[in-house]
Write a protein that holds these residues in place. Structure first.
Motif, mmCIF file in Angstrom:
data_model
loop_
_atom_site.group_PDB
_atom_site.id
_atom_site.type_symbol
_atom_site.label_atom_id
_atom_site.label_comp_id
_atom_site.label_asym_id
_atom_site.label_seq_id
_atom_site.Cartn_x
_atom_site.Cartn_y
_atom_site.Cartn_z
ATOM 1 N N PHE A 114 -31.660 39.377 -65.126
ATOM 2 C CA PHE A 114 -30.322 40.207 -64.589
ATOM 3 C C PHE A 114 -30.540 41.649 -65.183
ATOM 4 O O PHE A 114 -30.132 41.974 -64.049
ATOM 5 C CB PHE A 114 -28.975 39.284 -65.065
ATOM 6 N N GLU A 115 -30.908 42.491 -66.336
ATOM 7 C CA GLU A 115 -31.153 43.645 -66.563
ATOM 8 C C GLU A 115 -32.220 44.207 -66.049
ATOM 9 O O GLU A 115 -32.508 45.113 -65.860
ATOM 10 C CB GLU A 115 -31.009 43.104 -67.893
ATOM 11 N N ASP A 116 -33.293 43.226 -65.686
ATOM 12 C CA ASP A 116 -35.070 43.781 -65.407
ATOM 13 C C ASP A 116 -34.890 44.289 -64.120
ATOM 14 O O ASP A 116 -35.422 45.100 -63.757
ATOM 15 C CB ASP A 116 -36.017 42.088 -65.534
ATOM 16 N N ILE A 117 -33.869 43.530 -63.227
ATOM 17 C CA ILE A 117 -33.969 43.737 -61.744
ATOM 18 C C ILE A 117 -32.865 45.912 -61.497
ATOM 19 O O ILE A 117 -33.200 45.779 -60.995
ATOM 20 C CB ILE A 117 -32.751 42.394 -60.993
ATOM 21 N N GLY A 118 -31.915 45.933 -62.809
ATOM 22 C CA GLY A 118 -31.400 46.950 -62.495
ATOM 23 C C GLY A 118 -30.115 46.269 -61.134
ATOM 24 O O GLY A 118 -29.691 47.557 -60.313
ATOM 25 N N HIS A 119 -29.049 45.793 -61.662
ATOM 26 C CA HIS A 119 -28.293 45.516 -60.308
ATOM 27 C C HIS A 119 -27.385 46.432 -60.436
ATOM 28 O O HIS A 119 -27.013 47.747 -61.824
ATOM 29 C CB HIS A 119 -27.533 44.582 -61.403
ATOM 30 N N SER A 120 -26.522 46.881 -60.001
ATOM 31 C CA SER A 120 -25.192 47.888 -59.173
ATOM 32 C C SER A 120 -24.945 47.822 -60.252
ATOM 33 O O SER A 120 -24.018 46.859 -60.478
ATOM 34 C CB SER A 120 -24.858 48.269 -57.479
ATOM 35 N N ASN A 121 -23.581 48.201 -59.651
ATOM 36 C CA ASN A 121 -22.251 49.267 -60.758
ATOM 37 C C ASN A 121 -21.593 47.765 -59.826
ATOM 38 O O ASN A 121 -20.403 46.469 -60.565
ATOM 39 C CB ASN A 121 -21.520 49.889 -60.833
ATOM 40 N N GLN A 122 -21.836 47.741 -58.209
ATOM 41 C CA GLN A 122 -21.544 47.421 -57.513
ATOM 42 C C GLN A 122 -21.389 45.361 -57.559
ATOM 43 O O GLN A 122 -20.623 44.328 -57.763
ATOM 44 C CB GLN A 122 -21.683 47.557 -55.845
ATOM 45 N N ARG B 66 -22.468 43.803 -60.266
ATOM 46 C CA ARG B 66 -21.089 43.875 -62.019
ATOM 47 C C ARG B 66 -20.109 43.490 -61.885
ATOM 48 O O ARG B 66 -19.160 42.700 -61.734
ATOM 49 C CB ARG B 66 -22.103 44.639 -62.703
ATOM 50 N N GLU B 67 -19.677 44.176 -60.911
ATOM 51 C CA GLU B 67 -18.261 43.907 -60.595
ATOM 52 C C GLU B 67 -17.637 42.605 -60.060
ATOM 53 O O GLU B 67 -17.164 42.394 -59.432
ATOM 54 C CB GLU B 67 -17.097 45.096 -59.559
ATOM 55 N N LEU B 68 -18.899 42.632 -58.982
ATOM 56 C CA LEU B 68 -19.313 41.308 -58.194
ATOM 57 C C LEU B 68 -18.539 39.608 -58.828
ATOM 58 O O LEU B 68 -18.264 38.890 -58.406
ATOM 59 C CB LEU B 68 -19.778 40.801 -57.436
ATOM 60 N N MET B 69 -19.778 40.329 -60.239
ATOM 61 C CA MET B 69 -19.921 38.603 -60.687
ATOM 62 C C MET B 69 -18.086 38.379 -62.158
ATOM 63 O O MET B 69 -18.634 36.596 -61.997
ATOM 64 C CB MET B 69 -20.525 39.595 -62.441
ATOM 65 N N ASP B 70 -17.387 38.934 -62.180
ATOM 66 C CA ASP B 70 -15.663 38.567 -62.542
ATOM 67 C C ASP B 70 -15.708 37.596 -61.397
ATOM 68 O O ASP B 70 -14.959 36.575 -62.162
ATOM 69 C CB ASP B 70 -14.875 40.478 -62.128
ATOM 70 N N LYS B 71 -16.117 37.796 -60.178
ATOM 71 C CA LYS B 71 -15.199 36.132 -59.025
ATOM 72 C C LYS B 71 -16.099 35.094 -59.906
ATOM 73 O O LYS B 71 -15.511 34.165 -59.830
ATOM 74 C CB LYS B 71 -16.157 36.998 -57.692
ATOM 75 N N TYR B 72 -17.009 35.420 -60.343
ATOM 76 C CA TYR B 72 -17.406 33.466 -60.293
ATOM 77 C C TYR B 72 -18.153 33.505 -62.311
ATOM 78 O O TYR B 72 -18.185 32.576 -62.082
ATOM 79 C CB TYR B 72 -19.195 34.312 -60.097
ATOM 80 N N CYS B 73 -17.673 34.273 -63.237
ATOM 81 C CA CYS B 73 -16.864 33.875 -64.349
ATOM 82 C C CYS B 73 -16.281 32.439 -64.691
ATOM 83 O O CYS B 73 -15.134 32.623 -64.099
ATOM 84 C CB CYS B 73 -16.842 34.598 -64.832
#
Length: 134
Positions: free
Chosen positions: A59-67, A69-76
Motif C-alpha cells: 500500500f505504502e510503496d504505491i504512494g496512495h493519495s489522501n483521498q 486513505r480516507e476511502l479506506m475507512d469505509k472498508y475497515c
C-alpha cells in the motif's frame, strides 16, 4: 468504531483471497475490499496479490493519495491480531544504508576511505622530509 473494532486472526483473514471475497491487512487493520475490486485503479489483480500477508508495504510503496486513505475507512472491518501473523508474512525493514546523495558506488567509497588517510600520511611525511633541517 475505533474502540470496539473486531479482532481478526490472520488465518481467518487469509481465507478471504478471491475476487468475490477479498480482505487485506494494512497498518494493523483489516479491510473488506470486495465491493471495491471493480473500482480499484490498478485492477483486482493488484488487490489479490496483496492478500494472505501484511499488505502495508504494498500500500505504502504505491504512494496512495489522501483521498484513497480516507476511502479506506469505509472498508475497515476490524483489526488484525498481530501475534497471529506468521513472521515471514510481516515486513521487516532492512537496515538503513548510509546517506549517499551522489549515488557513488560502495566500491568507490571503500577505496576512498582507504586512500584518503594514506594520502594524508604521505603528504605529512613529504612535508616532514622536505622541511627538516639538515
Amino acid at each position: 468504531m475505533e474502540g470496539d473494532q473486531k479482532l481478526h486472526h490472520f488465518d481467518d483473514v487469509s481465507k478471504h483471497s478471491a475476487t468475490k471475497d477479498c480482505w487485506l491487512i494494512i497498518h494493523g487493520k483489516v479491510y473488506d475490499v470486495t465491493p471495491f475490486m471493480d473500482e480499484h485503479p490498478g485492477g483486482d489483480e493488484v488487490l489479490l496479490a496483496a492478500t494472505k500477508k501484511d499488505a502495508t508495504n504494498d500500500f505504502e510503496d504505491i504512494g496512495h493519495s489522501n483521498q484513497a486513505r480516507e476511502l479506506m475507512d469505509k472498508y475497515c472491518i476490524g483489526k488484525i491480531d498481530a501475534s497471529t501473523i506468521p513472521v515471514n508474512r510481516v515486513f521487516i525493514p532492512p537496515e538503513q544504508t548510509p546517506y549517499n546523495p551522489d549515488k557513488t558506488s560502495d566500491f568507490t567509497i571503500k577505496i576512498l576511505q582507504f586512500l584518503v588517510p594514506v594520502m594524508i600520511l604521505g603528504v605529512a611525511f613529504a612535508v616532514r622530509y622536505y622541511t627538516r633541517a639538515e
